[in-house]
Design an enzyme around this catalytic site. Structure first.
Site, PDB file in Angstrom:
ATOM      1  N   SER A  60       0.867  -1.177   0.000  1.00  7.87           N
ATOM      2  CA  SER A  60       0.000   0.000   0.000  1.00  7.87           C
ATOM      3  C   SER A  60       0.903   1.225   0.000  1.00  7.87           C
ATOM      4  O   SER A  60       1.955   1.205  -0.651  1.00  7.87           O
ATOM      5  CB  SER A  60      -0.933  -0.078   1.210  1.00  7.87           C
ATOM      6  N   HIS A  87      -2.564  -1.256  -3.438  1.00  7.17           N
ATOM      7  CA  HIS A  87      -3.644  -0.274  -3.296  1.00  7.17           C
ATOM      8  C   HIS A  87      -3.259   0.977  -4.077  1.00  7.17           C
ATOM      9  O   HIS A  87      -2.154   1.486  -3.924  1.00  7.17           O
ATOM     10  CB  HIS A  87      -3.806   0.139  -1.826  1.00  7.17           C
ATOM     11  N   ASP A 116      -4.412  -4.458   5.858  1.00  8.38           N
ATOM     12  CA  ASP A 116      -4.739  -5.411   4.800  1.00  8.38           C
ATOM     13  C   ASP A 116      -3.504  -6.284   4.542  1.00  8.38           C
ATOM     14  O   ASP A 116      -2.378  -5.787   4.528  1.00  8.38           O
ATOM     15  CB  ASP A 116      -5.127  -4.641   3.523  1.00  8.38           C
TER      16      ASP A 116
END
Lengths: 275, 192
Positions: free
Chosen positions: B13, B40, B133
């Site tokens: 991310s 992401h 995540d």
């Protein structure tokens, strides 16, 4: 998300067989990875302690059937999602549809209806809504009730308004709904041309002829065989020179009907039936 | 003997791109491995990422497509706004269901799916990021007998995500700029 109760592949198959045998819903040609995840998610949400308990509920409790179908199918949708797609509908597809005396559109797998209302707005702005019929179908009767209500969450409207503007909308988006508490109730004139019905792409047949069929982000949940069957069903249901619109990661390319179609020039996921 | 690694699953991310770009030139075709990358990012950066990665590797780079079969020496990038899952026949499935950990694609969803299909032959690598995540995904890979590698939080632009992973489970090794050769050796030991 890690569910407390994990199900084996065999147990998933058992549930799918139960759904066919007891309820007549055939999910056996759905992509397993996503389906397994949805079923494990449901088992976790509803706090089943054993596979046996879950299976008993699925087989014996008729009221649980709707819950199962609603949770296992994906009902995530937006208004005017994919700005270039809607711009293409507005600029390239609707002017062609305008030449027909009556425009019949099928939203297959319409879910909660955000795309159907988006289409109704496009038609309204092109002054075509009065001579259009929008057939909205889904496997899941609960979502059709939501389409019927024309009510969507108010907190989404900022996003939908942005999507609408980016897709070429020129009006004030808020003129299409009235805010009531946390809900946005859409103008009843938009809903008047929408016809709702349950329809299962696995087992039901063609029921009319259309000039435009939209089925977006539905077939990604099907295996190749069912994808092809659904595309044949759409082919049987589409008039010559009609349009078929799919999701941004879906394609006609590998299907047996591909020879009957030509993708529109800007490479949006819209195909025209040329044979 | 341990089974060889067939898939390297990479999740990242905020702040993860520089480590990924540093790693890619070190990956050689003799590893005989496929990469599945879940980063992401904003919708509008979809094609850019594939182009950026392409210049750093000998592997083919492409966006993962629905029903496409996974092949070695290829880097598959999860498209924005869809979860990326894997079927038993090693083909991809796309899924646009609810976000997981505020993310779509979610690293957890892809890692859990890879663990289910590839078991001990998948290695999960979690890079820099600002949310959790990927942690459950690494747990699933661990449970299935696969390998776990985490970017050294001290060497991460945003240490939260790798730190969450390390709080939850032990890693086989920590990745930073100076351990890249060792990481390739780690992959190779199980890839021959």
């Amino acid at each position: 998300m890690t569910a407390d109760l994990q199900l084996t592949d065999e147990q998933i198959e058992t549930i799918l067989e139960d759904m066919v045998e007891v309820h007549g819903y055939d999910f056996t040609h759905y992509s397993r990875a996503s389906l397994k995840r949805r079923i494990i998610r449901l088992v976790s949400l509803d706090k089943f302690l054993s596979f046996a308990e879950f299976r008993f509920k699925v087989r014996q409790d008729p009221s649980y059937l709707n819950r199962f179908v609603e949770q296992v199918t994906v009902n995530v949708t937006e208004m005017f999602r994919d700005e270039t797609f809607y711009r293409t509908l507005r600029e390239d597809v609707l002017p062609v549809l305008a030449t027909w005396p009556l425009i019949r559109i099928w939203h297959a797998g319409c879910s909660t209806g955000e795309e159907v209302y988006s289409m109704a707005i496009l038609l309204q702005e092109a002054n075509l809504l009065h001579k259009s019929l929008l057939y909205a179908t889904d496997i899941n009767p609960a979502v059709l009730e939501q389409v019927r209500s024309g009510v969507f969450p108010l907190h989404q409207m900022k996003q939908y308004s942005d999507n609408y503007i980016r897709s070429g909308g020129r009006k004030d988006f808020s003129m299409y709904y009235t805010a009531q508490y946390d809900a946005a109730k859409f103008d009843e004139r938009l809903g008047k041309r929408i016809i709702l019905a349950t329809h299962n792409l696995v087992s039901d047949r063609s029921f009319n002829e259309f000039q435009l069929i939209l089925c977006r982000n539905v077939m990604i949940y099907f295996d190749k065989e069912l994808q092809d069957r659904a595309l044949k069903l759409f082919d049987d249901s589409l008039e010559a020179l009609g349009f078929l619109a799919l999701g941004s990661k879906e394609t006609l390319k590998f299907s047996t009907v591909t020879g009957n179609y030509r993708q529109i020039e800007n490479k949006e996921k819209i195909w025209r039936k040329i044979k | 003997m341990n089974p060889k690694y067939e898939v390297l699953a990479i999740g990242g991310s905020a702040g993860s791109l520089s480590m990924l770009l540093t790693l890619l030139p070190h990956l050689v075709p003799t590893l005989n491995i496929a990469l599945v990358v879940v980063l992401h990012r904003k919708d509008s950066e979809d094609n850019t990422l594939v182009d950026v990665l392409r210049h750093r590797t000998m592997f083919a780079v492409k966006e993962a497509e629905d029903k496409e079969t996974i092949e070695t020496n290829t880097i598959y990038v999860a498209p924005t706004d869809y979860h990326l899952l894997v079927e038993k026949d090693h083909s991809f499935s796309l899924d646009n269901s609810e976000k997981v950990n505020y993310s779509r694609p979610s690293i957890d969803v892809t890692f859990e799916s890879l663990a289910d299909v590839y078991g001990p032959t998948v290695v999960g690598l979690l890079l820099s990021g600002a949310n959790a995540d990927g942690v459950d995904g690494l747990k699933a890979i661990k449970k299935a007998g696969g390998g776990i590698v985490v970017q050294d939080p001290a060497a991460s632009v945003v240490p939260y995500m790798p730190q969450q992973a390390l709080n939850a489970l032990p890693a086989d090794m920590l990745l930073h700029e100076h351990s890249l050769e060792r990481f390739i050796q780690y992959l190779a030991d199980k890839s021959q």
